[in-house]
Design an enzyme around this catalytic site. Sequence first.
Site, PDB file in Angstrom:
ATOM      1  N   ASP A 106      50.057  23.495  45.267  1.00 32.16           N
ATOM      2  CA  ASP A 106      49.892  25.290  46.159  1.00 32.16           C
ATOM      3  C   ASP A 106      49.013  25.646  44.875  1.00 32.16           C
ATOM      4  O   ASP A 106      49.265  25.565  44.041  1.00 32.16           O
ATOM      5  CB  ASP A 106      51.112  26.006  46.044  1.00 32.16           C
ATOM      6  CG  ASP A 106      51.379  27.067  46.304  1.00 32.16           C
ATOM      7  OD1 ASP A 106      50.602  27.978  47.644  1.00 32.16           O
ATOM      8  OD2 ASP A 106      52.010  27.741  45.830  1.00 32.16           O
ATOM      9  N   HIS A 113      45.668  38.989  44.214  1.00 31.05           N
ATOM     10  CA  HIS A 113      47.277  38.310  44.058  1.00 31.05           C
ATOM     11  C   HIS A 113      47.152  38.190  42.122  1.00 31.05           C
ATOM     12  O   HIS A 113      48.338  38.655  41.970  1.00 31.05           O
ATOM     13  CB  HIS A 113      47.361  36.931  44.856  1.00 31.05           C
ATOM     14  CG  HIS A 113      48.256  36.759  44.744  1.00 31.05           C
ATOM     15  ND1 HIS A 113      50.162  36.995  45.478  1.00 31.05           N
ATOM     16  CD2 HIS A 113      48.987  34.624  43.760  1.00 31.05           C
ATOM     17  CE1 HIS A 113      50.746  36.407  44.833  1.00 31.05           C
ATOM     18  NE2 HIS A 113      50.337  35.563  44.095  1.00 31.05           N
ATOM     19  N   ARG A 203      62.141  34.976  45.177  1.00 32.54           N
ATOM     20  CA  ARG A 203      61.531  36.099  43.639  1.00 32.54           C
ATOM     21  C   ARG A 203      62.594  36.033  41.511  1.00 32.54           C
ATOM     22  O   ARG A 203      62.077  36.384  41.159  1.00 32.54           O
ATOM     23  CB  ARG A 203      60.781  37.491  43.135  1.00 32.54           C
ATOM     24  CG  ARG A 203      59.883  37.286  44.858  1.00 32.54           C
ATOM     25  CD  ARG A 203      58.731  36.466  44.831  1.00 32.54           C
ATOM     26  NE  ARG A 203      57.476  36.301  45.250  1.00 32.54           N
ATOM     27  CZ  ARG A 203      56.682  35.821  45.163  1.00 32.54           C
ATOM     28  NH1 ARG A 203      56.253  35.143  44.712  1.00 32.54           N
ATOM     29  NH2 ARG A 203      55.700  36.090  46.329  1.00 32.54           N
ATOM     30  N   GLN A 206      62.446  32.953  41.088  1.00 38.65           N
ATOM     31  CA  GLN A 206      60.639  32.341  40.073  1.00 38.65           C
ATOM     32  C   GLN A 206      60.935  32.640  38.697  1.00 38.65           C
ATOM     33  O   GLN A 206      60.369  32.410  38.078  1.00 38.65           O
ATOM     34  CB  GLN A 206      59.848  33.073  41.107  1.00 38.65           C
ATOM     35  CG  GLN A 206      58.379  32.282  40.362  1.00 38.65           C
ATOM     36  CD  GLN A 206      57.044  32.528  41.643  1.00 38.65           C
ATOM     37  OE1 GLN A 206      57.981  33.470  42.545  1.00 38.65           O
ATOM     38  NE2 GLN A 206      56.145  32.968  41.084  1.00 38.65           N
ATOM     39  N   THR A 223      58.480  25.683  53.102  1.00 37.46           N
ATOM     40  CA  THR A 223      57.356  26.034  53.081  1.00 37.46           C
ATOM     41  C   THR A 223      56.871  25.936  54.440  1.00 37.46           C
ATOM     42  O   THR A 223      57.130  24.720  55.056  1.00 37.46           O
ATOM     43  CB  THR A 223      56.186  25.009  52.458  1.00 37.46           C
ATOM     44  OG1 THR A 223      57.354  25.471  50.847  1.00 37.46           O
ATOM     45  CG2 THR A 223      54.952  26.378  52.434  1.00 37.46           C
TER      46      THR A 223
END
Length: 385
Positions: A106, A113, A203, A206, A223
């Site tokens: 990825d 972004h 998030r 993460q 995914t």
Amino acid sequence: MNDFPIESLPYGVFERNGNAHLGVAYGEQIFDLHAAASARLFDGVCDASLLTATALNPLLAAGKKTWGTVRERCQALLAKSPGDEHFVDRAGARMRLPLDVADYVDFYSSEQHARNLGRIFRPDAEPLLPNWKWMPIGYHGRAGTIVVSGTPIARPSGQRKAPNEETPSFGPSRMLDIELELGFITGSEDIFGLVLVNDWSARDVQAWEYQPLGPFLGKSFATTISPWVVPLEALVPFAVKPHEQSPQPLPHLRVQEDFSLDIALEIDLQSAKMRNAGVSAVTISRTNARELYWTMSQQLAHVRSNGTQIRPGDLFASGTISGSDPGSYGSFIELTWRGAKPLALPSGEARAFLEDGDEVTLRGWCERDGLHLSFGECRGRVEST
Ligand code: MN
């Protein structure tokens, strides 16, 4: 409008009598390649085993020349309507993952972004790290948890620690998000085709785990990809000038006749409350793949620059595609600025991040000179764990 004209012919894997068959989407139907190859309609074009396989991998391994001749034969056969026994209705078809994903990378190739996440995660520092404009930043993801559109997404649990908490705790993610991306699939040398990708992201997990080695469990739980792989050859009419790059990349990342793709993209959201009240999904973001700073050729050149081999069935996702205005951001963390500006839904609900029962659908399409082709949809509904 016909989403799947003869100029497109995306490949997928569907179920017929309980078996996995390769097919191409054509109008409202699927042309059954397994049936057609078994009836010897591809004799002289390729070994029938490439088309009677249960995934795209053997065809991917066969290489670009074979992809071209198979596509030509499909177009020729469809132009003269082969028998009904070679078709099934697309609407009722159960789709499977179109390939066994080999390796999954990825990237992080949208400048907007990268800047948005830099501002959110490191508010006191320069948002773009010094390496960003010198190479396509990326990480190796988890190929084994890639699922096809429609697969339910279980809310992941993980370790998280908010800045105001002294110690971390373990439990269901409170900040479940999506990432609107495109992905390309390779043979052993070339790019075969593209799919929509939703890189589901926790998030809170993460934010706590990502330093110093990057994303890990906050992204490896699921995914989603769209079921139809649009051949790169079908996208040639939608090639546009790539994003201007300054500084100029190093020589090994300069690609002659490089291009970006003009692909319109959107994110639709429907909550359980909306669904129960019969309220349609609402579009929460609109963007375009041409916003990406690094091109697919540059991403591939970068991956190969250390001598590594790519494999048939490798998937390379673009990274979240965000445009410059807030209505074109490709994730909730950007759209709601980490929850500070929740989205208002038609049901009266507000959304900072995803709630159980929320269904997210990504869509993509290309349009030029009367030619329209679609990527179909990439859908997933969040379930509680
Ligand atoms: Mn991503």
